[in-house]
Design a protein around this motif. Structure first.
Motif, PDB file in Angstrom:
ATOM      1  N   PHE A 270       0.846  -1.191   0.000  1.00 31.27           N
ATOM      2  CA  PHE A 270       0.000   0.000   0.000  1.00 31.27           C
ATOM      3  C   PHE A 270       0.882   1.242   0.000  1.00 31.27           C
ATOM      4  O   PHE A 270       1.929   1.270   0.648  1.00 31.27           O
ATOM      5  N   ARG A 271       0.410   2.265  -0.737  1.00 28.69           N
ATOM      6  CA  ARG A 271       1.084   3.558  -0.614  1.00 28.69           C
ATOM      7  C   ARG A 271       0.377   4.295   0.503  1.00 28.69           C
ATOM      8  O   ARG A 271      -0.852   4.357   0.543  1.00 28.69           O
ATOM      9  N   VAL A 272       1.159   4.832   1.459  1.00 29.79           N
ATOM     10  CA  VAL A 272       0.561   5.617   2.541  1.00 29.79           C
ATOM     11  C   VAL A 272       1.203   6.997   2.528  1.00 29.79           C
ATOM     12  O   VAL A 272       2.428   7.110   2.603  1.00 29.79           O
ATOM     13  N   GLY A 273       0.353   8.009   2.421  1.00 30.99           N
ATOM     14  CA  GLY A 273       0.874   9.383   2.463  1.00 30.99           C
ATOM     15  C   GLY A 273       0.347  10.071   3.697  1.00 30.99           C
ATOM     16  O   GLY A 273      -0.802   9.875   4.090  1.00 30.99           O
ATOM     17  N   PHE A 274       1.233  10.873   4.350  1.00 34.18           N
ATOM     18  CA  PHE A 274       0.817  11.602   5.550  1.00 34.18           C
ATOM     19  C   PHE A 274       0.760  13.091   5.233  1.00 34.18           C
ATOM     20  O   PHE A 274       1.726  13.645   4.681  1.00 34.18           O
ATOM     21  N   TYR A 275      -0.336  13.738   5.584  1.00 30.61           N
ATOM     22  CA  TYR A 275      -0.468  15.179   5.312  1.00 30.61           C
ATOM     23  C   TYR A 275      -0.966  15.869   6.556  1.00 30.61           C
ATOM     24  O   TYR A 275      -1.889  15.379   7.207  1.00 30.61           O
ATOM     25  N   GLY A 276      -0.355  17.003   6.874  1.00 33.48           N
ATOM     26  CA  GLY A 276      -0.812  17.772   8.034  1.00 33.48           C
ATOM     27  C   GLY A 276       0.332  18.035   8.979  1.00 33.48           C
ATOM     28  O   GLY A 276       1.180  17.170   9.207  1.00 33.48           O
ATOM     29  N   SER A 277       0.353  19.246   9.544  1.00 32.32           N
ATOM     30  CA  SER A 277       1.493  19.638  10.376  1.00 32.32           C
ATOM     31  C   SER A 277       1.547  18.814  11.656  1.00 32.32           C
ATOM     32  O   SER A 277       2.584  18.704  12.299  1.00 32.32           O
TER      33      SER A 277
ATOM     34  N   GLY B 162      -6.416  12.104  18.894  1.00 28.93           N
ATOM     35  CA  GLY B 162      -7.852  12.221  19.145  1.00 28.93           C
ATOM     36  C   GLY B 162      -8.573  11.790  17.861  1.00 28.93           C
ATOM     37  O   GLY B 162      -8.140  12.110  16.759  1.00 28.93           O
ATOM     38  N   GLU B 163      -9.659  11.049  18.063  1.00 27.22           N
ATOM     39  CA  GLU B 163     -10.269  10.419  16.886  1.00 27.22           C
ATOM     40  C   GLU B 163     -10.788  11.434  15.873  1.00 27.22           C
ATOM     41  O   GLU B 163     -10.768  11.207  14.671  1.00 27.22           O
ATOM     42  N   ASP B 164     -11.249  12.609  16.374  1.00 30.38           N
ATOM     43  CA  ASP B 164     -11.843  13.564  15.435  1.00 30.38           C
ATOM     44  C   ASP B 164     -10.787  14.214  14.573  1.00 30.38           C
ATOM     45  O   ASP B 164     -11.076  14.750  13.506  1.00 30.38           O
ATOM     46  N   ALA B 165      -9.537  14.200  15.044  1.00 31.19           N
ATOM     47  CA  ALA B 165      -8.511  14.960  14.323  1.00 31.19           C
ATOM     48  C   ALA B 165      -7.926  14.178  13.147  1.00 31.19           C
ATOM     49  O   ALA B 165      -7.143  14.714  12.380  1.00 31.19           O
ATOM     50  N   VAL B 166      -8.261  12.920  13.015  1.00 33.75           N
ATOM     51  CA  VAL B 166      -7.642  12.117  11.958  1.00 33.75           C
ATOM     52  C   VAL B 166      -8.667  11.809  10.876  1.00 33.75           C
ATOM     53  O   VAL B 166      -9.796  11.437  11.184  1.00 33.75           O
ATOM     54  N   GLU B 167      -8.251  11.957   9.621  1.00 36.57           N
ATOM     55  CA  GLU B 167      -9.174  11.659   8.528  1.00 36.57           C
ATOM     56  C   GLU B 167      -8.439  10.845   7.481  1.00 36.57           C
ATOM     57  O   GLU B 167      -7.279  11.125   7.166  1.00 36.57           O
ATOM     58  N   VAL B 168      -9.134   9.841   6.949  1.00 35.66           N
ATOM     59  CA  VAL B 168      -8.520   9.069   5.869  1.00 35.66           C
ATOM     60  C   VAL B 168      -9.088   9.577   4.560  1.00 35.66           C
ATOM     61  O   VAL B 168     -10.306   9.679   4.391  1.00 35.66           O
TER      62      VAL B 168
ATOM     63  N   LYS C 112      -6.318  22.813   0.418  1.00 35.11           N
ATOM     64  CA  LYS C 112      -7.730  22.573   0.739  1.00 35.11           C
ATOM     65  C   LYS C 112      -7.904  21.849   2.074  1.00 35.11           C
ATOM     66  O   LYS C 112      -9.017  21.572   2.491  1.00 35.11           O
ATOM     67  N   LEU C 113      -6.790  21.482   2.712  1.00 28.63           N
ATOM     68  CA  LEU C 113      -6.906  20.673   3.937  1.00 28.63           C
ATOM     69  C   LEU C 113      -7.038  21.553   5.174  1.00 28.63           C
ATOM     70  O   LEU C 113      -6.484  22.648   5.238  1.00 28.63           O
ATOM     71  N   ASP C 114      -7.718  21.020   6.172  1.00 26.03           N
ATOM     72  CA  ASP C 114      -7.857  21.716   7.462  1.00 26.03           C
ATOM     73  C   ASP C 114      -6.535  21.593   8.214  1.00 26.03           C
ATOM     74  O   ASP C 114      -6.087  20.482   8.509  1.00 26.03           O
TER      75      ASP C 114
ATOM     76  N   ALA D 139      -5.112  15.786  10.816  1.00 24.49           N
ATOM     77  CA  ALA D 139      -4.060  14.950  10.229  1.00 24.49           C
ATOM     78  C   ALA D 139      -4.727  14.078   9.184  1.00 24.49           C
ATOM     79  O   ALA D 139      -5.727  13.420   9.473  1.00 24.49           O
ATOM     80  N   TYR D 140      -4.171  14.067   7.960  1.00 26.68           N
ATOM     81  CA  TYR D 140      -4.795  13.295   6.886  1.00 26.68           C
ATOM     82  C   TYR D 140      -3.893  12.138   6.488  1.00 26.68           C
ATOM     83  O   TYR D 140      -2.670  12.296   6.399  1.00 26.68           O
TER      84      TYR D 140
END
Length: 2037
Positions: A1733-1740, A1776-1782, A1793-1795, A1799-1800
């Motif tokens: 799988f390719r996994v990319g991490f986005y977010g400060s 925290g569960e709300d802060a992570v989005e797939v 466009k990201l919040d 963490a994406y």
């Protein structure tokens, strides 16, 4: 054997040298449940049978005890039971494993920042960490560490410290031996007790109807509807308020308290769901049918006012008048049933389980211990004891019932009741057919508590405890069990129940309508003779003279349900009879008429021919007054009278009545009755002829009849025989020895009596319904012998009358055939009393002063002048003889008679005697004991206690029994069990004889036994097993030590006449020659002679360990546990607690040491099995399995040069010349080792040192090997191991329980009542043969143990842990003592070189186990002494041991316990210091410490760096304070080392943070390892740590890769060192295994020179190390399924092995290769490789990870949601569960466009990607999955932003990723370093799709073997008519017209060719399908053909049209990327994008 006097008497005395009062005969009073025992009424002269019965029930038990018996064996039986508080004396041992807090604070859930890796782990700046260390506070130092002391002094101090505060008794800490083997435990039989079933307490609380107008009476009983039987007597109860009770005042003059009970205790022996509690309600008789009387109850309610109230008042007044007039008559009214199924469900199933097991024939689950436990419970539950059952299992049930059934006047009989109940059980249909009455009944049902205060027995005797303040009593209700209950009578009970059933007066004159019967028990014919022996009902007198039955209104042939309970007088005569008087009762008062009108009489004599009459009778009824003397005859047979009697219906039987007795006096069995009558005719003065049933017996025929009756005894029914068992046996034994004169002739019954006893014993054992204990002894007989049996009454003497004078027979004979000889008895006690029968002039003056005797003999008339000549002649103790000179009395001794009868028996009798020998043996012993006691010969020498002839008989018996055992053993299995039992009984017999007879005589018997068995038996294991059980029992004798002359051990051969102990010890050690000492450790002939029993036992043990035959392992286990239980008994014997004594005892066992050393190779090697789970100790088998593949210290040890021998203990045991034999199981080994430690602990230490000093080094090595195994064996396992019960086990237990409950509910189970009381229900299965004495094995009772374990309370678990902690500590300290002994001895002998290594190995092993602080303190002290003494040698020779040592010590430096840390620091510092002073450069130790730390950090998760830092600081403090070293460079070097260690620790801290994120953790470890590129040793360590982590996560391939890298590193080093052509040339040689390995060649010569000391000194940097690493890698590859790589790895290994000529290894290697290739062939395409799988991490929030892309390798069939869920879950925990989005799609991410607060994560499935040229090389499935670094994924899109659209607008983006390293690598995620994208235009997409379709078709067509389903599926998708966006549509969109843009010509043509091929393949597929289809698919085939034809037609024009331009010569176009699908892809350049936007 008996020369005890001249020996060391002092010590023998300590043990109580066979004390004088060894035997103790105790009379214990019978415990009686009631305040006074039940006795016949006073003032009646009883006949002798009743007197005997009562006597038997009240006389005391006679128990033979041996004074010291409790000391040794029973203690061990109770497993420290005698020391309940034993654990309170123990110190709590501290174990680090238990002090660690399980929850580490770092790991709470909830948001926490993700730790970020610094770019490069900084390895350069040391100053910061240095400052770090100095800021800490060092631990306290050991003050005398640096003081100069001589080594000897140091050792002495250590020893002193070790000796203090030690636990004296090692085996008290050891869990007791399994009871399964403990044959020496003879369960004490249960005391014979009155039988009580499951007891239920029923309390009635209220009984009232809606209107209360008259008194009502309840009567309660239990009924079993399946058996159709009433199973309890009635309980009468009155719940009326006082006002209503007042109505009857005139009829109840007195009310006894006992009749006011409202609660009853019912007893149920056989619970089932068919038992009903029936409550019948009666009211006072009134006019009218039951229905009329019940009417008001149905319609009126108390609560209503007005008219109703008046009606009620009226009814009340009416009732009152009826009560006054007819108050003594009752009528039936209502009834109500209550099913008890639920109650039994709850309460008794739990209890019945043992029964079901033992009796259902299904009892596979019973093991001996279970039965012991459960049976003990059962036996204690004579009252259902609340404590022995978990009370929660059944509770109180409170019931409130609101409907009553009305009684039907014509359906009152029990038969009707059972019909009603059966209907009621099926449904509640009763309510429809029968009228119901509203009302309230409240009652409470509960299990009866153990001690119910104020309770009365069925005879109304008060039961203990009987408190003073009395309210209403509880009543016990007698049970009538549905089946036989086999419990001998123990109390006097004599009750009669009369049940009038029917009366038929249908043909009587009109007056007989309301009929009642008055029932009386008469002792004469006068009306005043009615006896007050009938039990009264509620609220009245206790006893009444008459009872009236309830009346059915206007019924001429009524049914009755009355029960009349009568207390029978003890002495019955023929005058006693039952009188029935029939009356008509007038309900309406008539003027002048009485209430009663007499209708007639009937009667029933109680005795018929002197026997109690019971049963069903149909009696005639006489109309007139009865004639005189009527009662002598029965009413049917009354002789004709004048005037004649008038009978109803002419003397026909019209009255049915049933009479039943519950009596412990009347046997109700003809055979018993006859036997007792004849016996009593001899005792009491009866006149002949006597009448017996219907025969007359004259004096002449008496002897013959008596013999007959003795023979017939066994034909009586089993139940009465058991009930009167005690009395029957007493009488028979009396007959056996009683000299008797019958009709002037001497009669002898011995043989008959004996044979009868044998027959009874046989039938009791054979009955399936009677229980046996674990030795197969029938419980009833066992308790008879133990409690009841006593020598037959003082001997009565035979007299022949002379004329006018009495002569006593001077010659006495043994009255049996076969032998005569004189028995002389010089007894003053038993002088004879003579009754002169024929000469009345000689007066006899009875002057008995002894009350006891008078009672026993009771008052018989002394002086008779009758002409009687048959009697027992009596003798009682104190009767002065009337003869002037008493001569020796003639007397048979019971034991002699019994032994003789056993010897001379023949045939079947003989067979039974030996089969059930235990009974006769116990009888012999008990009678001998009483005999010895009586004649007070105990001061006589034992030899002359018993006559020689008796001794001969005993010898014969033993010899016969032995040959019987041998004969049985040759037969099949079932007989073996029989033999085993007989063998055990024989052993107990000899065991008992040792206390009674001359010991030399008994020892001879034992010797004969052993020889006789070995001559007859061929099977070794059976032979040893038999002799072992035999010896084990003998050795459990309380005087075992004295019997063995333990004080004669050669150590103490006395030097002075009576030396003191201390002088002996000193002298013994100085003056002995050496060989004498060595000899003490061998089992010599001399030893066997001197110590007889022990010698025998050791011989058996040695033989068992030596043997290798079938089934020997059980025997070995038996042998070892026999020795162990012996040693335990010494430890638990308070007599042996003196140290001097212990030394003596241990000396007795020294030969055991030799035996154990010989069996060394057979011991179970604990080091192997425990290595896996040693630290993690998870209860999960899978985990253990995987970790087996991990690299562990053991492999390291092995690689270190034991010719690759991977025996994990690291001791190459094979090098010693041993015999090979079957290995012992872990339990057996542990038991054997604890025996070894016990001897080592208790033996004289000087002696042991001398012994060691003389041993050859090979033997010493054996001892060290043994100690090594001991260390692992006694490792502390901690609390958690004992309380984790696996769920499966529990599940299993629940199933078993459920099955049992089901069985019970269906009523299969509860057979064999006896289970309730007999203590050990061994094999009573229905199939007794199958289960006679199953030696139950634990495996079958898996569930039981689990449950037991679960039931333990926390306190018990803590206590267990406390004891096992102490055991571990003590065992290890003994091992340490031994090592000190070895060191000292070897130091003296200067042979230390090879030994020191061995000692170190053991020490290091012990440091690796979980140890207590106590042990560690001593262990470190020993280590420091070693370092001080042998420092140089250590650092030069024992390099590897040194490395291990460093690691272990470091591990303890990180301990959380201060003491341990202090000790470890001191030791480590000393290690450095000595290594410095010996080589003045301690580079090697530095290296080892650094590597140890690295591996420690990598491996153990619970490792605590904070404590380790403190330890480093402490070592620094030592270095600074060490004055001697200040001048040298040593302190600076230490500081440097510590700073280095500190920086490694910093890495660890980081690792700790990533514990939860495996990928991050691996990255970090990877980085740390990279940081050590310049120090190969450390890099190697970290690579190994990584491998271990990977293996734990089941990433075997990655783990293998880590090892390959490690091997490459070693190869680089080796090639620098020397150039050998068979070795790999550095890492280049590993290219085929992995292209990544070249990283390892980065180490260049200028950084590292291999000669520098300390570098690459680890054990792996050698050829064998290299091979070890590679072999392990190959194993892991094989586990991971990469078999091709296995081959590549072995290609490197094989040349090395060939160069070493190691052919054994080569064989192994090639077999592994063969396996690998086989797997390739067999598994082929079926193998699963990774999914990517390719996994990319986005977010400060991700810190460093932001915008990073990785390729993750996941296990084979991971689906996208799985990895997505895992990552989302993990990061959700962090942020925290709300802060992570797939991000769901795979399109490029636009960061803008990201919040920013989220963490994406973007996850995309990728597939390996290869260029076409690569595909030529990657042929196999494996090659397409190995060495991958490019991956591709595709993203569909349209120009307007939607992902999907019409065919003509559908584009695709192909993205190709390149990773930094090739997979598989040493980690599972790798960074992406390059990304390329290609756009496919819609027509290119179409071309790709068509190619794919065509490939699918081709594959399906050519598949071998063909798969029709698959083919049809593909065809359907290709030619099916309805396929949307199918081939046809594609063709119509793209091929319909020639494109306008010339650029697309080529694509158009390509698509056309694709279709051409496609249609051809379709044709082939359709043809192929035709060949595959079955007849029923023909139509389908036609359809396919038709569709195919259509498709072909439609496509033909498009396929045939060519583009002319294409066939002209073409100019070559330059593609932006060559070789990429022939220009099919266009680089997606800016222009197109700008156009499209």
């Amino acid at each position: 054997m008996t020369r005890l006097n001249n020996l060391d008497s002092e010590l023998a005395q300590e043990l109580g040298d066979f004390p004088e009062d060894d035997l103790d005969i105790v009379f214990t009073p019978k415990e009686c449940r009631t305040l006074q025992p039940a006795m016949p009424e006073d003032g009646v002269e009883l006949d002798s049978h009743v007197r005997d019965c009562v006597q038997t029930y009240i006389r005391e038990w006679l128990i033979v005890n041996r004074k010291n018996q409790g000391n040794s064996d029973t203690c061990s039986l109770k497993n420290k039971g005698s020391r309940k508080d034993f654990h309170k004396t123990l110190q709590k041992q501290t174990f680090e494993s238990e002090t660690l807090d399980s929850g580490d604070t770092n790991f709470q859930a909830g948001p926490r920042p993700v730790p970020v890796l610094p770019e490069e782990a900084s390895r350069t700046t040391l100053t910061s960490s240095d400052f770090d260390l100095r800021s800490l506070q060092p631990d306290p130092r050991l003050e005398n560490l640096l003081r100069q002391v001589s080594a000897e002094e140091f050792e002495r101090q250590n020893e002193e410290a070790r000796r203090t505060n030690r636990h004296a008794e090692l085996l008290a800490l050891y869990p007791s031996v399994d009871e399964e083997d403990a044959v020496e435990i003879r369960p004490v039989p249960d005391r014979p007790n009155e039988h009580l079933g499951n007891r239920i307490l029923v309390k009635l609380q209220t009984l009232k109807f809606d209107i209360e107008i008259e008194p009502l009476f309840a009567c309660i009983a239990l009924y079993d509807i399946k058996e159709r039987k009433k199973i309890s007597e009635n309980f009468h109860c009155d719940l009326n308020p006082d006002t209503l009770r007042g109505f009857l005042r005139s009829h109840t003059p007195s009310i006894d308290l006992s009749t006011q009970a409202r609660s009853a205790v019912f007893s149920v022996t056989y619970p089932s769901s068919d038992i009903y509690l029936v409550i019948k309600i009666e009211k006072v008789l009134q006019q009218g049918e039951i229905g009329d009387c019940a009417e008001p109850y149905m319609v009126l309610k108390e609560s209503e006012a007005g008219k109703t109230k008046e009606k009620i008042e009226k009814l009340k007044a009416q009732a009152e008048s009826f009560c006054q007039r007819l108050g003594k008559y009752r009528m039936p009214f209502a009834w109500i049933p209550i099913g008890l199924a639920n109650f039994f469900n709850l309460s008794t199933l739990e209890r019945e389980i043992p029964e079901a097991e033992g009796l259902n024939g299904k009892g596979s689950t019973s093991d001996k211990r279970a039965t012991l436990l459960q049976a003990r419970r059962l036996s204690e539950r004579s009252l259902s004891s609340e404590d022995s059952y978990p009370v929660s299992n059944f509770k109180r049930i409170s019931l409130t019932l609101n409907t009553f059934f009305k009684q039907e006047g014509d359906r009152l009989s029990d038969e009707d009741l059972f019909k009603f109940l059966a209907d009621f059980k099926r449904s509640s249909s009763l309510q429809r057919r029968i009228k119901t009455l509203p009302g309230t009944l409240k009652l409470e049902i509960s299990p009866a508590p153990e001690n119910l205060g104020y309770c009365l027995t069925p005879e109304l005797l008060p039961v203990k405890p009987f408190p003073e303040n009395r309210n209403r009593p509880h009543k016990e209700i007698l049970e009538f069990p549905i089946r036989e209950v086999y419990v001998p009578h123990t109390i006097y009970r004599n009750l009669l129940y009369v049940y009038p059933q029917r009366l038929n007066f249908a043909n009587r004159p009109a007056s007989a309508r309301n009929i009642t019967i008055k029932i009386q028990f008469m002792c004469g014919e006068d009306p005043s003779c009615a006896m007050p022996v009938i039990f009264g009902k509620s609220s009245g007198s206790e006893f009444v003279q008459e009872i009236y039955t309830a009346i059915t209104y206007h019924n001429k042939s009524p049914d009755f349900y009355e029960e009349v309970k009568i207390k029978l007088p003890a002495k019955l005569t023929e005058k006693h009879h039952l009188l029935f008087t029939f009356y008509h009762i007038s309900c309406q008062p008539k003027q002048g008429a009485s209430v009663e009108t007499l209708l007639g009489y009937s009667w029933l004599p109680i005795l018929l021919n002197d026997r109690l009459q019971t049963g069903h009778y149909c009696l005639p009824v006489a109309l007139d007054k009865l004639p005189v003397h009527y009662s002598i005859h029965s009413p049917e047979k009354v002789p004709s009278q004048t005037p004649p009697i008038k009978w109803v219906e002419g003397h026909k039987g019209v009255f049915n009545v049933e009479v039943q007795a519950v009596s412990s006096v009347h046997t109700q069995d003809n055979h018993l009755e006859k036997f007792f009558t004849l016996c009593h005719s001899l005792e009491s003065q009866v006149t002949f002829p006597i009448r017996l049933m219907d025969q007359k017996i004259t004096e002449a025929t008496l002897e013959h009849e008596l013999k007959l009756s003795i023979i017939c005894l066994n034909s009586s029914r089993l139940e009465p025989l058991v009930l009167f068992l005690h009395l029957v046996l007493d009488k028979l034994f009396q007959l056996a020895v009683q000299p008797m004169v019958i009709a002037g002739q001497t009669a002898n019954f011995s043989q008959f009596a004996f044979e009868s006893v044998v027959a009874i014993v046989n039938s009791l054992h054979n009955s399936k319904d009677l229980s046996k204990d674990q030795h197969g002894r029938n419980c009833l007989l066992a308790s008879y012998v133990y409690y009841v049996f006593r020598l037959p009454d003082p001997q009565r003497e035979v007299v022949k009358a002379g004329a006018g004078s009495s002569t006593i027979l001077t010659e006495s004979r043994y009255y049996t055939f076969g032998r005569t000889s004189a028995v002389s008895v010089g007894s003053k006690l038993l002088q004879s009393r003579v009754i002169s029968c024929s000469n009345p002039d000689i007066a006899v003056t009875p002057t008995a002063t002894d009350e006891e005797v008078k009672n026993i003999m009771s008052s018989k008339p002394m002086d008779h002048s009758s002409s009687r000549m048959s009697f027992y002649v009596e003798g009682t103790n104190d009767m002065p003889s009337i003869c002037a000179s008493p001569r020796p009395s003639n007397k048979k001794h019971f034991h002699e008679e019994l032994a003789l009868q056993m010897v001379v028996s023949t045939g079947m009798v003989r067979e039974s005697v030996f089969k059930y020998a235990w009974f006769f043996f116990e009888l012999l012993i008990k009678s001998m004991a009483q005999y010895v006691h009586n004649i007070e010969k105990q001061d006589n020498p034992r030899r002359s206690r018993f006559s020689d002839r008796f001794k001969d008989d005993i010898t014969t018996i033993v010899s016969v029994v032995t040959s019987e055992i041998a004969a049985l053993l040759v037969k099949p299995q079932k007989e073996n069990e029989q033999a085993e039992k007989i063998n055990i009984s024989l052993a107990f017999f000899l065991y008992d004889l040792l206390s009674l007879m001359d010991r030399g005589f008994v020892f001879n018997l034992i010797k004969h036994y052993c020889n006789q068995l070995s001559n007859k038996l061929s099977s070794l294991s059976t032979l040893i097993s038999m002799r072992l059980e035999f010896l084990r029992i003998l050795c459990s004798h309380e005087h075992y030590l004295n019997l063995n002359l333990f004080f004669m051990t050669s150590v103490s051969a006395p030097a002075s006449p009576s030396p003191s102990l201390s002088s002996q010890n000193s002298s013994s050690c100085s003056s002995f020659q050496d060989q004498k000492i060595a000899g003490m450790f061998d089992l010599s002939a001399e030893y066997r002679q001197q110590h007889f029993l022990t010698g025998l036992l050791f011989t058996e043990l040695a033989a068992a360990l030596d043997a290798d035959s079938e089934g020997i392992s059980k025997v070995q286990k038996k042998a070892v546990s026999a020795v162990l239980s012996l040693l335990s008994s010494h430890d638990l014997d308070p007599r042996c607690s003196k140290k001097e004594l212990k030394i003596k005892i241990a000396a007795l066992y020294l030969p055991l040491v030799g035996i154990i050393l010989d069996s060394l190779p057979q011991l179970h090697d604990f080091t192997i099995s425990d290595a896996r789970s040693a630290k993690g100790r998870t209860g999960n088998p899978e985990e253990e399995q995987e970790s087996a593949g991990a690299i562990n210290q053991n492999v390291a040890l092995a690689i270190a040069g034991n010719q690759f021998n991977l025996r994990s203990s690291g001791i190459s045991l094979l090098s010693l010349p041993y015999r090979q034999s079957a290995t012992l199981g872990p339990d057996t080994t542990r038991n054997l080792l604890i025996c070894f430690l016990w001897i080592m602990k208790n033996a004289d230490q000087n002696l042991i040192q001398k012994w060691i000093a003389d041993l050859p080094s090979m033997q010493l090595n054996r001892i060290l090997d043994l100690l090594f195994i001991c260390v692992s064996c006694f490792e502390y396992k901690g609390k958690q191991s004992s309380d984790k019960v696996s769920t499966q086990v529990l599940q299993k237990s629940r199933d078993v329980k459920a099955r049992l409950e089901e069985a019970l509910l269906r009523g299969e189970g509860a057979r064999g009542e006896m289970m309730k009381r007999c203590r050990i229900p061994a094999g009573n299965d229905r199939s007794a043969g199958l289960n006679e004495n199953l030696r139950w094995r634990k495996e079958q009772t898996h569930w039981r143990q689990a449950n037991e374990r679960q039931d333990k309370t926390k306190a018990e678990l803590d206590q267990e842990a406390l004891i096992s902690g102490n055991l571990a500590t003590e065992a290890n300290l003994i091992i340490l003592d031994m090592q000190e002994n070895i060191i000292q001895a070897s130091f003296a002998a200067e042979c230390r070189d090879n030994l020191l290594g061995g000692v170190l190995k053991v020490l290091v092993n012990s440091l690796g186990c979980d140890q207590s602080t106590t042990y560690l303190t001593h262990c470190f002290a020993t280590l420091r002494a070693l370092i001080a003494k042998f420092g140089d040698f250590l650092f030069e020779e024992e390099v590897e041991q040194c490395a291990d040592l460093c690691q272990r010590v470091l591990h303890h430096c990180s301990s959380s316990i201060d003491i341990t840390r202090t000790q470890a620091c001191a030791t480590l510092y000393l290690l450095m210091r000595y290594s410095f002073s010996s080589t003045s450069n301690f580079a090697r130790v530095k290296m080892q410490v650094t590597m140890s730390l690295a591996s420690l950090v990598g491996k153990s998760p619970e490792f605590n760096e904070e404590f380790l830092r403190r330890s480093l600081r402490t070592i620094l403090a030592y270095a600074e304070e060490d004055a001697d070293m200040q001048a040298t460079p040593f302190p600076i070097q230490v500081e440097e080392l510590l700073c280095n260690l500190n920086s490694i620790l910093s890495d660890t801290v980081k690792m700790r943070e990533f514990q939860e994120d495996p990928e991050m953790l691996m990255d970090l470890m990877y980085r740390i390892a990279k940081g050590y590129q310049t120090s190969p040793d450390l890099r190697l360590t970290w690579l190994q740590n990584m491998a271990e982590k990977h293996t734990k996560r089941k990433c075997y391939t990655e783990a293998a890769m880590c090892l390959v890298h490690a091997a490459a590193l070693v190869a680089e080093y080796l090639s620098m060192l020397e150039d050998r052509n068979y070795l790999p040339v550095g890492s280049v040689s590993f290219q085929n295994v992995s292209s990544n390995v070249l990283e390892e060649s980065a180490v260049s010569d200028d950084i590292l020179s291999p000669d520098e000391d300390g570098i690459c000194s680890g054990r792996y940097f050698s050829e064998s190390g290299l091979v070890g690493l590679l072999e392990q890698a190959a194993e892991l590859f094989s586990t991971g399924g990469l078999y091709e790589t296995v081959n590549e790895v072995y290609k490197i290994v094989i040349p090395i092995l060939e160069a070493h000529r190691d052919f054994r290894k080569l064989t192994l290697t090639h077999s592994k290769l063969q396996k690998a290739f086989d797997s390739i062939i067999n598994k082929g395409q079926k193998r699963m490789f990774g999914t990517y799988f390719r996994v990319g991490f986005y977010g400060s929030k991700f810190g460093d990870l932001d915008e990073q892309e990785f390729v993750y390798k996941e296990p084979a069939i991971t689906k996208l949601p799985e990895i997505s869920h895992r990552l989302e879950g993990f990061y959700g925990q962090c942020f925290g569960e709300d802060a992570v989005e797939v991000i769901k799609d795979s399109a490029p991410v636009d960061k803008r466009k990201l919040d920013p607060n989220k963490a994406y994560i973007q996850i995309t499935f990728v597939e390996p990607y290869f260029d076409e040229y690569e595909m030529k090389d990657r042929v196999t499935y494996f090659e397409k999955n190995f060495n991958l670094c490019r991956f591709m994924y595709t993203t569909p899109f349209t120009m307007d932003g939607r992902p999907r659209g019409e065919l003509s607008e559908q584009y695709k983006r192909n993205t190709i990723l390149t990773t930094m390293h090739a997979f598989p690598y040493i980690k599972t995620r790798i960074n992406v370093i390059q990304k390329e994208e290609f756009i496919l235009t819609p027509i290119e997409v179409a071309i790709e799709d068509m190619r794919k379709k065509t490939q699918e078709l081709t594959a399906a067509t050519n598949q071998e073997p063909p798969d029709a389903k698959m083919l049809q599926m593909v065809l359907q998708g290709s030619v099916g008519a309805t396929v949307n966006q199918g081939p046809l549509e594609v063709a119509q969109v793209f091929l319909a017209e020639i494109p306008a843009d010339p650029k697309l010509y080529r694509h158009h043509n390509k698509l056309r060719l694709c279709f051409k091929e496609f249609i051809m393949r379709c044709g082939e597929a359709v043809e192929k399908n035709k060949r595959l289809i079955t007849a029923d698919q023909r139509e389908y085939q036609l359809e396919l053909r038709k569709n195919y034809g259509k498709l072909k037609e439609n496509l033909r024009p498009m396929i045939e049209r060519k583009i002319p331009e294409l066939y002209k010569p073409v100019v070559k176009v330059h593609s932006t990327r060559e070789s990429f699908r022939n220009h099919s892809f266009r680089k997606y350049d800016a222009q197109t994008s700008s156009q499209s936007t």
